[in-house]
Design a protein around this motif. Sequence first.
Motif: not given
Length: 214
Positions: A69-70, A62-67, A56-57, A73
């Motif tokens: 969130t990253e 997944n360009t919209r992943m919040d920092d 997922v990371i 994960l």
Amino acid sequence: MNSVPGKFITFEGPDGAGKDSVLDAIIPDLRAKMGDKLVVTREPGGDPIAEQIRDVILDPQNTRMDDRTEALLYAASRRQHLQDVIEPALARGAVVICDRFVDSSVAYQGAGRQIGEQEVFALNQFATNGRTPDLTVYLDVPAQVGLDRIKAHRKDTQYDRLDQEETAFHDRVRAAYLRLAQANPERIVTVDAMQPLAAVIADVQAVLTENIPR
Ligand SMILES: Nc1ncnc2c1ncn2[C@@H]1O[C@H](COP(=O)(O)OP(=O)(O)OP(=O)(O)O)[C@@H](O)[C@H]1O
Ligand SMILES: [Mg+2]
């Protein structure tokens, strides 16, 4: 928390510092000497749950992943790998060598993504229940040197999402590593990874000979 019979050794450094190259060079010898007393791993370490989290990371879609969130994960993937791979090996007295651990999150998510080094450290204290490496070998190179090495040996199509980040990100990562090394001199040994690979390997071998129980 660190009272286990085994020894936990991590390798850290900016992208392209040479962690894989050095480990490839030193592991066969150690393996011959230590057999199953040596466990070499990297997150997510073949653990299926940790691997699914990691997918997922690193998914380029997944360009919209919040920092944050990253960061969560990474911490979750690390937790699973720690419980399934590292802790059992340490409990049976093995030497565990792991390519990247909490310091990577402090450097990449904390400083690189600018979430805050203390915040990311605290999150990872929860994730690891305080498990700290006995020794960390930090391969130090200026960010640009590491990136140039990778670019020289890789095709552009192989770049994952992290590799597309700008040079400033990687400069912050390296600066954070230097701060970690300065703040934790009893744990982190810095090796000059600007040297030719053979010299880096020799330096790392000397550090490990000193630190791995016979
Ligand atoms: N001391 C060195 N001098 C010159 N080139 C090097 C040196 N160490 C490694 N390299 C080259 O740099 C590239 C990156 O090295 P390597 O993959 O070992 O780094 P890494 O630290 O594992 O990187 P990553 O963080 O991206 O996994 C490789 O092509 C390798 O051959
Ligand atoms: Mg590597």
